[in-house]
Scaffold this motif. Structure first.
Motif, PDB file in Angstrom:
ATOM      1  N   THR A   1       0.812  -1.217   0.000  1.00 59.71           N
ATOM      2  CA  THR A   1       0.000   0.000   0.000  1.00 59.71           C
ATOM      3  C   THR A   1       0.845   1.267   0.000  1.00 59.71           C
ATOM      4  N   ASP A   2       2.158   1.137  -0.089  1.00 58.92           N
ATOM      5  CA  ASP A   2       3.042   2.292  -0.115  1.00 58.92           C
ATOM      6  C   ASP A   2       2.766   3.139  -1.352  1.00 58.92           C
ATOM      7  N   GLY A   3       2.838   4.468  -1.205  1.00 55.22           N
ATOM      8  CA  GLY A   3       2.570   5.355  -2.328  1.00 55.22           C
ATOM      9  C   GLY A   3       3.696   5.443  -3.328  1.00 55.22           C
ATOM     10  N   ARG A   4       4.840   4.887  -3.015  1.00 53.49           N
ATOM     11  CA  ARG A   4       5.981   4.892  -3.925  1.00 53.49           C
ATOM     12  C   ARG A   4       6.432   3.469  -4.224  1.00 53.49           C
ATOM     13  N   ALA A   5       7.051   3.333  -5.365  1.00 55.15           N
ATOM     14  CA  ALA A   5       7.542   2.020  -5.763  1.00 55.15           C
ATOM     15  C   ALA A   5       8.861   1.700  -5.069  1.00 55.15           C
TER      16      ALA A   5
ATOM     17  N   PRO B   1      -1.669  -1.108 -10.722  1.00 53.18           N
ATOM     18  CA  PRO B   1      -1.946  -0.991  -9.291  1.00 53.18           C
ATOM     19  C   PRO B   1      -3.193  -1.764  -8.877  1.00 53.18           C
TER      20      PRO B   1
ATOM     21  N   PHE C   1       0.852   1.518  -5.718  1.00 49.66           N
ATOM     22  CA  PHE C   1       1.273   2.879  -6.044  1.00 49.66           C
ATOM     23  C   PHE C   1       0.784   3.230  -7.451  1.00 49.66           C
TER      24      PHE C   1
ATOM     25  N   SER D   1       5.801   8.181  -8.831  1.00 50.07           N
ATOM     26  CA  SER D   1       5.892   6.986  -7.983  1.00 50.07           C
ATOM     27  C   SER D   1       7.302   6.416  -7.948  1.00 50.07           C
TER      28      SER D   1
END
Length: 269
Positions: free
Chosen positions: A32-36, A107, A258, A264
């Motif tokens: 669920t992290d907003g960045r890769a 995603p 993400f 991202s």
């Protein structure tokens, strides 16, 4: 004083449970992290010659609208998958072809969008092109839609071949007359790819990679794509001629969410 065996066994069980919960929590945070993660890359930075036609950024797909999570029309992949595609492209360029990707990392929010669309039986706007002979109530049972997708793990892509030099194709106009995805190439929606027997994302058994009804140049084109990619570590999904996964996957058990966006991939400050 030594502990009774039963007490030791109980302590071990507790420790194992705690480790399991910790590992599961780490996976959940990653998904669920907003960045890769750092080893996800834009395909264009590894091979700028591979063509990109990211359909879910556009309304020309089975949903009939841009899909949740696609903020830019770019292909994102794990670095090992991107580098393997670069090797495949190098081989194909020498034969007068280029790869073209339709979708790469996807995603989880996009997969959720597909599920909501499939459950809305009143929305049949794109049926005439993408699933003309399939009742929408069957999309889950027949395997066309699922709650999880390998694309969300970052090493799966949908792609085709284009004979060089590549010619531009006209944009899709929402509301235009739709033609079945299995129609003859000169009748279905124009695509600058070679003739694979069906269009992309065709919900029909004719899209099965080795369907016996596909013969001649159409079969030859599918086999050129399949043989080239399989020699470099990709595995085809038998039900979709366009669907390939690079193995071994760096994240075989994690489904990321993400957005598809260059942001991202920016290292957090």
């Amino acid at each position: 004083m030594t502990r009774p065996f039963s007490a030791v066994r109980g302590l071990v069980a507790v420790l194992v449970a705690l480790l399991t919960v910790t590992a599961a929590s780490a996976t959940a945070r990653a998904s669920t992290d907003g960045r890769a993660p750092a080893d996800f890359v834009a395909l264009s930075t590894v091979d700028p010659t591979i063509l990109q036609d990211i359909r879910y950024f556009t309304p020309h797909n089975f949903v009939g609208a841009p899909v949740d999570g696609y903020r830019q029309p770019i292909c994102i992949l794990t670095r090992p998958a991107a580098e393997a595609l670069h090797r495949a492209q190098s081989r194909l360029l020498r034969q007068g072809y280029s790869l073209k990707v339709y979708d790469c990392y996807r995603p989880q929010r996009a997969v959720d969008h597909f599920v909501r669309w499939a459950e809305d039986l009143d929305d049949q706007a794109m049926k005439d092109e993408f699933y003309p002979d399939v009742d929408k109530t069957r999309l889950f049972d027949d395997g066309y839609i699922a709650a999880k997708s390998g694309h969300s793990r970052g090493s799966t892509m949908d792609l085709t071949l284009v004979k060089l030099p590549a010619h531009p194709t006209r944009p899709y106009v929402p509301g235009e007359t739709l033609v079945p995805c299995y129609a003859a190439q000169d009748e279905r929606f124009p695509d600058n790819s070679v003739d694979m027997g069906t269009g992309y994302d065709c919900f029909d058994t004719l899209a099965h990679t080795l369907d016996p009804r596909i013969q001649g140049p159409q079969l030859a084109n599918r086999l050129l794509l399949k043989n080239t990619l399989e020699e470099l570590g990709f595995v085809n999904l038998a039900e979709e001629w366009w669907h390939y996964t690079f193995k071994p996957e760096p994240y075989p058990d994690t489904y990321f969410d993400f957005p598809v966006s260059a942001a991202s991939l920016t290292t957090a400050s």
